[in-house]
Design a protein around this motif. Structure first.
Motif, PDB file in Angstrom:
ATOM      1  N   LEU A 237       1.084  -1.409  -0.159  1.00  0.00           N
ATOM      2  CA  LEU A 237       0.188   0.089  -0.047  1.00  0.00           C
ATOM      3  C   LEU A 237       0.702   1.113  -0.006  1.00  0.00           C
ATOM      4  N   ALA A 288      -4.250  -5.872   4.382  1.00  0.00           N
ATOM      5  CA  ALA A 288      -4.317  -5.073   3.999  1.00  0.00           C
ATOM      6  C   ALA A 288      -5.265  -5.467   2.419  1.00  0.00           C
ATOM      7  N   LEU A 291      -8.387  -4.862   2.648  1.00  0.00           N
ATOM      8  CA  LEU A 291      -8.966  -3.656   3.158  1.00  0.00           C
ATOM      9  C   LEU A 291      -9.088  -2.884   0.952  1.00  0.00           C
ATOM     10  N   THR A 292      -8.031  -3.875   0.446  1.00  0.00           N
ATOM     11  CA  THR A 292      -7.904  -3.724  -1.014  1.00  0.00           C
ATOM     12  C   THR A 292      -9.389  -3.269  -1.752  1.00  0.00           C
ATOM     13  N   VAL A 295     -12.808  -1.750   0.030  1.00  0.00           N
ATOM     14  CA  VAL A 295     -12.411  -0.299  -0.625  1.00  0.00           C
ATOM     15  C   VAL A 295     -13.217  -0.529  -2.074  1.00  0.00           C
ATOM     16  N   PRO A 307      -9.707   5.709  -4.949  1.00  0.00           N
ATOM     17  CA  PRO A 307      -9.719   5.680  -3.307  1.00  0.00           C
ATOM     18  C   PRO A 307      -7.858   5.493  -3.044  1.00  0.00           C
ATOM     19  N   LEU A 309      -5.401   4.033  -0.483  1.00  0.00           N
ATOM     20  CA  LEU A 309      -4.788   3.226   0.756  1.00  0.00           C
ATOM     21  C   LEU A 309      -3.297   2.969   1.287  1.00  0.00           C
ATOM     22  N   CYS A 310      -3.839   3.461   2.272  1.00  0.00           N
ATOM     23  CA  CYS A 310      -2.314   4.088   2.605  1.00  0.00           C
ATOM     24  C   CYS A 310      -2.109   3.012   4.057  1.00  0.00           C
ATOM     25  N   ARG A 311      -0.692   2.530   4.391  1.00  0.00           N
ATOM     26  CA  ARG A 311      -0.137   1.925   5.544  1.00  0.00           C
ATOM     27  C   ARG A 311       0.637   3.370   5.915  1.00  0.00           C
ATOM     28  N   PHE A 317      -3.523   1.711   9.018  1.00  0.00           N
ATOM     29  CA  PHE A 317      -4.411   2.559   8.060  1.00  0.00           C
ATOM     30  C   PHE A 317      -4.452   3.476   7.340  1.00  0.00           C
ATOM     31  N   LEU A 319      -7.901   5.773   4.885  1.00  0.00           N
ATOM     32  CA  LEU A 319      -8.666   4.966   3.105  1.00  0.00           C
ATOM     33  C   LEU A 319      -8.638   7.273   2.871  1.00  0.00           C
TER      34      LEU A 319
END
Length: 665
Positions: A237, A288, A291-292, A295, A307, A309-311, A317, A319
């Protein structure tokens, strides 16, 4: 709010000023029309009508201000209910005039009232057309009481007028319905017209999307070069730098809502400690991926703008989503659904791992000058609130939450010096014998007047003190101050001064030498241990701390100090613990006293029976009437406390005596 409801609500507010003008004119007209026949009751009615009209004016101003708010901040349903309530109150006022005035007056005066009521009903068919139900109720309340009173007068002429008035009411209600339907059709036509405009805009958006696709291909090569510096190596991410760059490149349009959500795995550290970091890494990758996947379901709302997505770091995380024409309820539901999906167990190498998830998000109308730092701060604030209220929750960074957080920060800072700056004080409330009605003790109640913020309720600052660990220092101050004041109280007629009851938190009991702290406070004040009561809540029965709490309470009882359980019956199932703890009395929570139904009385009666079996006294708090006091005494309650016997107040030295305190018979 649907578009139809929004337009009808706007129409309601547009028509409302005319309705208020009509109400004022009609009220004055009644007073002038009645002339010298106007009684004191009529003038009081006119003043009441004009006064309530001012209330309607203020409410109208607030409604108009709320209408200008964006959807996330609007409280239109609340204002709509208040507006409807005001209209119904106004109609009741007119009904009251008709109910009293029609049989009271005769001739011209009576005719004046009827003409005014008929005019009001006729005007309501137009001014209240947007309000389908309220408008009809208003018309009926204005006309039917007058018709009823005319019919009761008995003579033929009045009976005819009553029948005609009823028919007129039916006609006005029908006219109101017709006007309402016409208005709805107009609103629907307007909406269809706007739909055509939106359809044309959609064609334009398609062209823009085609152009964006070309730009995306070029940008994709650039991102490939920056991938390593902008992505997290474990989860693939975005990292913080990547999210910052993604935000810099992100664009929005009118009607977009920028949603930034921060997601945290609850107690993730325990997995690393119990299973090792390799398992923790596996779980982070699985989160992750899920989450992907989750989303991706929100992509249609983003309208081609994927969108981000970031750690964010560790087990957190982030969004970032640009949502077109988002409604607050849709965003909240989507975030809660996402949180629940992430909290489902994970199957990893033949093993199932479960982890709690907390989520905080901010949703704001897109602005060109919107900064990532501000949005992150709001999302973190919401995440903190989600964790503070129990974890495993979804919270939104509302304006109210921001204000409360700023207030909380100020209060926490002020609490640090509260024990030294003189802002704390004690009030005392009597606890009387149910038999003699003389004070057996006074409960010390803490109050705080924060500099610059005024009086702060204990309901607000006590939890803050608990959360920040300052409750021990504040509790020590309360203990010392209460003992010092109680030592100066004179003895009563029976030669013994009242006791003082001090509330004590679980954190205080868990201190290394709480009993020694109490002993020192008694010695410094010169107060006998038998005159001190330590009140604890049912949280002391918590299994996790039961041994340490029990040791502290035993030490207090060995000193001769009484121990009472406060708010009994509202917390843990503690009846089985009564025989294990060195208690002296239980205080029945005031909710059972104030309710006073059969179930509540059964709880009180059962508490008395069990307490008797264990040799404990029973104290009932929240007593506000003589009837409650008598009923509790009949049930066998030993002592009573509540506003009926005295409100919390500073207790002068002379009032420490049972003789000096005036009590009801």
């Amino acid at each position: 709010m649907t578009e139809d409801e929004k337009r009808l609500w706007r129409q309601t507010l547009v028509h409302h000023p005319r309705g208020m003008v009509i109400a004022v004119a009609a009220s004055v007209g009644v007073a002038v029309g009645l002339g010298h026949q106007a009684t004191e009751a009529v003038w009081l009615w006119v003043v009441g009508m004009l006064g309530f009209t001012l209330v309607r004016v203020v409410l109208h101003v607030l409604c108009m201000a709320d209408l200008r708010q964006d959807a996330a901040r609007s409280h239109w349903r609340v204002f709509q209910r208040w507006h409807a309530a005001c209209m119904l109150v106004t109609s009741v006022q007119w009904a009251a005039l008709a109910w009293w005035g029609v049989p009271y007056y005769r001739g011209v005066e009576q005719f004046t009232i009827l003409i005014v009521l008929a005019a009001l009903a006729g005007g309501a068919t137009a001014t209240l057309a947007p309000m389908r139900v309220v408008g009809k109720v208003y018309i009926l309340l204005v006309l039917l009481p007058a018709c009823w009173q005319l019919g009761r007068l008995g003579d033929t002429a009045h009976t005819v007028f009553a029948v005609l008035g009823s028919i007129f009411a039916w006609v006005m209600v029908s006219s109101h319905e017709s006007t309402h339907q016409v208005l709805r059709q107009i609103v629907a036509l307007d909406q269809e017209k706007e739909a055509l405009v939106v359809a044309l805009s959609a064609r334009s958006d398609e062209a823009m999307q085609a152009n964006a696709e070309l730009e995306r291909r070029v940008a994709e090569r650039t991102r490939a070069l920056l991938y390593k510096t902008q992505h997290d190596t474990l989860t693939r991410l975005l990292n913080r730098r990547g999210l910052t760059e993604a935000h810099r490149l992100r664009t929005g349009q009118e009607g977009d809502v920028w949603v930034l959500a921060q997601i945290s795995l609850d107690h993730f550290k325990r997995i690393n400690e119990a299973l090792g970091h390799d398992w923790g890494d596996l779980l982070l990758r699985a989160v992750a991926q899920r989450l992907t996947h989750q989303v991706a379901g929100l992509a249609p709302a983003a309208q081609g703008r994927p969108p981000a997505l970031c750690r964010w770091g560790g087990d957190e995380f982030m969004l970032s989503l640009m949502w077109h024409q988002a409604k607050p309820d849709e965003v909240l539901q989507a975030m809660e659904t996402l949180r629940q999906a992430l909290a489902e167990p994970y199957a990893l190498k033949g093993r199932k791992l479960a982890v709690g998830v907390s989520l905080g998000f901010s949703a704001q109308a897109w602005r060109v000058d919107a900064t990532l730092a501000d949005a992150v701060q709001q999302a973190e604030l919401a995440l903190t609130e989600a964790k503070r209220t129990g974890r495993g929750r979804t919270a939104e960074a509302t304006l109210t939450l921001q204000v409360l957080n700023a207030r909380r920060t100020c209060l926490v800072e002020a609490l640090r010096t509260a024990t030294a700056d003189g802002s704390l004080s004690l009030l005392f409330q009597p606890i009387v014998s149910a038999r003699t009605r003389r004070p057996e003790a006074y409960e010390a109640l803490l109050r705080w007047r924060c500099a610059g913020m005024g009086p702060i309720s204990p309901v607000e600052f006590i939890p803050l003190a608990e959360d920040t660990g300052q409750i021990c220092a504040i509790g020590h101050w309360v203990l010392q101050t209460a003992c010092s004041q109680a030592a100066a109280w004179p003895a009563g007629p029976e030669g013994q001064a009242p006791k003082v009851a001090v509330n004590t938190s679980l954190r205080q009991l868990l201190q290394a030498d709480f009993a020694g702290e109490v002993r020192q406070a008694l010695q410094q004040a010169g107060l006998a241990p038998q005159r001190l009561v330590i009140e604890v809540t049912e949280s002391v029965f918590n299994e996790g701390d039961i041994d340490r709490v029990l040791a502290a309470l035993l030490a207090l009882r060995q000193m001769g100090i009484e121990v009472h359980v406060d708010d009994f019956g509202t917390g843990y199932s503690s009846l089985s613990r009564l025989h294990e703890f060195p208690l002296t009395a239980v205080k029945v929570d005031k909710s059972f006293v104030l309710t006073a139904d059969e179930r509540a009385l059964a709880v009180i009666e059962g508490t008395v029976l069990i307490a008797r079996r264990f040799g404990l006294r029973v104290i009932a708090e929240g007593v506000e009437t003589a009837e409650q006091a008598q009923a509790l005494a009949r049930l066998g309650v030993d002592e009573l406390q509540g506003y009926y016997f005295g409100r919390p107040a500073p207790l002068p030295v002379a009032c420490g005596s049972a003789e000096a305190l005036p009590l009801p018979a």
